[in-house]
Design a protein around this motif. Structure first.
Motif, mmCIF file in Angstrom:
data_model
loop_
_atom_site.group_PDB
_atom_site.id
_atom_site.type_symbol
_atom_site.label_atom_id
_atom_site.label_comp_id
_atom_site.label_asym_id
_atom_site.label_seq_id
_atom_site.Cartn_x
_atom_site.Cartn_y
_atom_site.Cartn_z
ATOM 1 N N GLN A 62 81.862 15.277 -50.300
ATOM 2 C CA GLN A 62 81.214 14.765 -51.504
ATOM 3 C C GLN A 62 80.100 13.790 -51.130
ATOM 4 O O GLN A 62 80.214 13.055 -50.159
ATOM 5 C CB GLN A 62 82.235 14.051 -52.394
ATOM 6 C CG GLN A 62 83.377 14.932 -52.835
ATOM 7 C CD GLN A 62 82.936 16.082 -53.707
ATOM 8 O OE1 GLN A 62 82.056 15.932 -54.549
ATOM 9 N NE2 GLN A 62 83.533 17.252 -53.501
ATOM 10 N N LYS A 63 79.063 13.768 -51.918
ATOM 11 C CA LYS A 63 77.958 12.856 -51.668
ATOM 12 C C LYS A 63 78.337 11.442 -52.113
ATOM 13 O O LYS A 63 78.961 11.260 -53.155
ATOM 14 C CB LYS A 63 76.719 13.320 -52.419
ATOM 15 C CG LYS A 63 76.129 14.591 -51.849
ATOM 16 C CD LYS A 63 74.894 14.981 -52.629
ATOM 17 C CE LYS A 63 74.178 16.149 -52.003
ATOM 18 N NZ LYS A 63 74.918 17.374 -52.012
ATOM 19 N N LYS A 64 77.923 10.450 -51.356
ATOM 20 C CA LYS A 64 78.099 9.027 -51.668
ATOM 21 C C LYS A 64 79.552 8.598 -51.799
ATOM 22 O O LYS A 64 79.847 7.568 -52.383
ATOM 23 C CB LYS A 64 77.351 8.662 -52.954
ATOM 24 C CG LYS A 64 75.850 8.828 -52.841
ATOM 25 C CD LYS A 64 75.177 8.378 -54.109
ATOM 26 C CE LYS A 64 73.686 8.572 -54.008
ATOM 27 N NZ LYS A 64 73.012 8.237 -55.254
ATOM 28 N N VAL A 65 80.473 9.412 -51.316
ATOM 29 C CA VAL A 65 81.884 9.046 -51.363
ATOM 30 C C VAL A 65 82.369 8.935 -49.924
ATOM 31 O O VAL A 65 82.178 9.848 -49.126
ATOM 32 C CB VAL A 65 82.724 10.091 -52.131
ATOM 33 C CG1 VAL A 65 84.192 9.740 -52.093
ATOM 34 C CG2 VAL A 65 82.245 10.206 -53.564
ATOM 35 N N ILE A 66 82.993 7.822 -49.591
ATOM 36 C CA ILE A 66 83.513 7.635 -48.234
ATOM 37 C C ILE A 66 84.775 8.478 -48.108
ATOM 38 O O ILE A 66 85.757 8.253 -48.823
ATOM 39 C CB ILE A 66 83.814 6.145 -47.965
ATOM 40 C CG1 ILE A 66 82.536 5.324 -48.121
ATOM 41 C CG2 ILE A 66 84.411 5.972 -46.590
ATOM 42 C CD1 ILE A 66 82.768 3.833 -48.133
ATOM 43 N N SER A 67 84.720 9.436 -47.239
ATOM 44 C CA SER A 67 85.864 10.327 -47.086
ATOM 45 C C SER A 67 86.654 9.959 -45.834
ATOM 46 O O SER A 67 86.189 9.224 -44.971
ATOM 47 C CB SER A 67 85.403 11.782 -46.999
ATOM 48 O OG SER A 67 84.671 11.980 -45.824
ATOM 49 N N TYR A 69 87.353 12.044 -43.589
ATOM 50 C CA TYR A 69 86.854 12.844 -42.482
ATOM 51 C C TYR A 69 85.618 12.160 -41.893
ATOM 52 O O TYR A 69 84.616 12.001 -42.562
ATOM 53 C CB TYR A 69 86.498 14.260 -42.939
ATOM 54 C CG TYR A 69 87.653 14.966 -43.603
ATOM 55 C CD1 TYR A 69 88.754 15.365 -42.869
ATOM 56 C CD2 TYR A 69 87.646 15.217 -44.968
ATOM 57 C CE1 TYR A 69 89.818 15.991 -43.469
ATOM 58 C CE2 TYR A 69 88.705 15.846 -45.582
ATOM 59 C CZ TYR A 69 89.790 16.235 -44.824
ATOM 60 O OH TYR A 69 90.851 16.858 -45.421
ATOM 61 N N LYS A 70 85.695 11.765 -40.650
ATOM 62 C CA LYS A 70 84.585 11.055 -40.016
ATOM 63 C C LYS A 70 83.548 12.010 -39.449
ATOM 64 O O LYS A 70 82.420 11.627 -39.202
ATOM 65 C CB LYS A 70 85.114 10.164 -38.887
ATOM 66 C CG LYS A 70 86.171 9.178 -39.326
ATOM 67 C CD LYS A 70 85.564 8.085 -40.181
ATOM 68 C CE LYS A 70 86.612 7.064 -40.530
ATOM 69 N NZ LYS A 70 86.380 6.439 -41.812
ATOM 70 N N GLN A 71 83.952 13.252 -39.213
ATOM 71 C CA GLN A 71 83.042 14.205 -38.589
ATOM 72 C C GLN A 71 82.540 15.217 -39.603
ATOM 73 O O GLN A 71 83.101 15.373 -40.683
ATOM 74 C CB GLN A 71 83.762 14.934 -37.451
ATOM 75 C CG GLN A 71 84.172 14.002 -36.329
ATOM 76 C CD GLN A 71 84.977 14.742 -35.278
ATOM 77 O OE1 GLN A 71 85.711 15.660 -35.597
ATOM 78 N NE2 GLN A 71 84.833 14.329 -34.038
ATOM 79 N N LYS A 72 81.501 15.918 -39.199
ATOM 80 C CA LYS A 72 80.947 16.978 -40.040
ATOM 81 C C LYS A 72 81.938 18.136 -40.093
ATOM 82 O O LYS A 72 82.580 18.461 -39.095
ATOM 83 C CB LYS A 72 79.622 17.435 -39.422
ATOM 84 C CG LYS A 72 78.846 18.425 -40.247
ATOM 85 C CD LYS A 72 77.530 18.738 -39.553
ATOM 86 C CE LYS A 72 76.696 19.681 -40.374
ATOM 87 N NZ LYS A 72 77.248 21.019 -40.450
ATOM 88 N N ARG A 73 82.049 18.751 -41.261
ATOM 89 C CA ARG A 73 82.973 19.871 -41.419
ATOM 90 C C ARG A 73 82.432 21.081 -40.684
ATOM 91 O O ARG A 73 81.317 21.526 -40.941
ATOM 92 C CB ARG A 73 83.111 20.185 -42.909
ATOM 93 C CG ARG A 73 83.975 21.376 -43.209
ATOM 94 C CD ARG A 73 84.144 21.593 -44.668
ATOM 95 N NE ARG A 73 82.899 22.024 -45.292
ATOM 96 C CZ ARG A 73 82.835 22.713 -46.415
ATOM 97 N NH1 ARG A 73 83.918 23.000 -47.069
ATOM 98 N NH2 ARG A 73 81.667 23.070 -46.911
#
Length: 122
Positions: A62-67, A69-73
């Motif tokens: 999601q944009k502008k949401v801290i997830s 997952y630290k890495q790119k999917r």
């Protein structure tokens, strides 16, 4: 060789046994798949047996949401990539040479898969 899970589903009038295997071991299973499927179909009379790798679908970032997952999917964990890979697993001995997607007026999709002519009888 390990098995992650097995599930029995009904497709039309036939029953299908889906055997989920780990992704790294899929190639080893595919080497012996024809013999293994023949023996298992003999054991479970009247049921088809299919080997599919147990894959994971990660949610879309999601944009502008801290997830968490630290890495790119990776592309192999996207919904479309997993569905394509499952389709490849389903018709393994044959090779997919073409696909046609028909979108009906109500929005439903019908995917026609063209298999290699030399292996269509398998």
């Amino acid at each position: 060789l390990h098995i992650r899970a097995a599930k029995e589903i009904e497709v039309g009038i036939k029953k299908v046994i889906i055997i989920f295997v780990p992704v790294p071991q899929l190639r080893q299973y595919q080497r012996i798949q024809t013999r293994l499927v023949r023996e298992l179909e003999k054991k479970f009379s009247g049921k088809h047996v299919v080997f599919i790798a147990q894959r994971r679908i990660l949610p879309k970032p999601q944009k502008k949401v801290i997830s968490k997952y630290k890495q790119k999917r990776p592309y192999s964990r996207t919904l479309t990539a997993v569905h394509e890979a499952i389709l490849e697993d389903l018709c393994y001995p044959a090779e997919i040479v073409g696909k046609r997607t028909r979108v009906k007026l109500d929005g439903s999709r019908l995917i026609k898969v063209h298999l290699d002519k030399t292996q269509q009888t398998n």
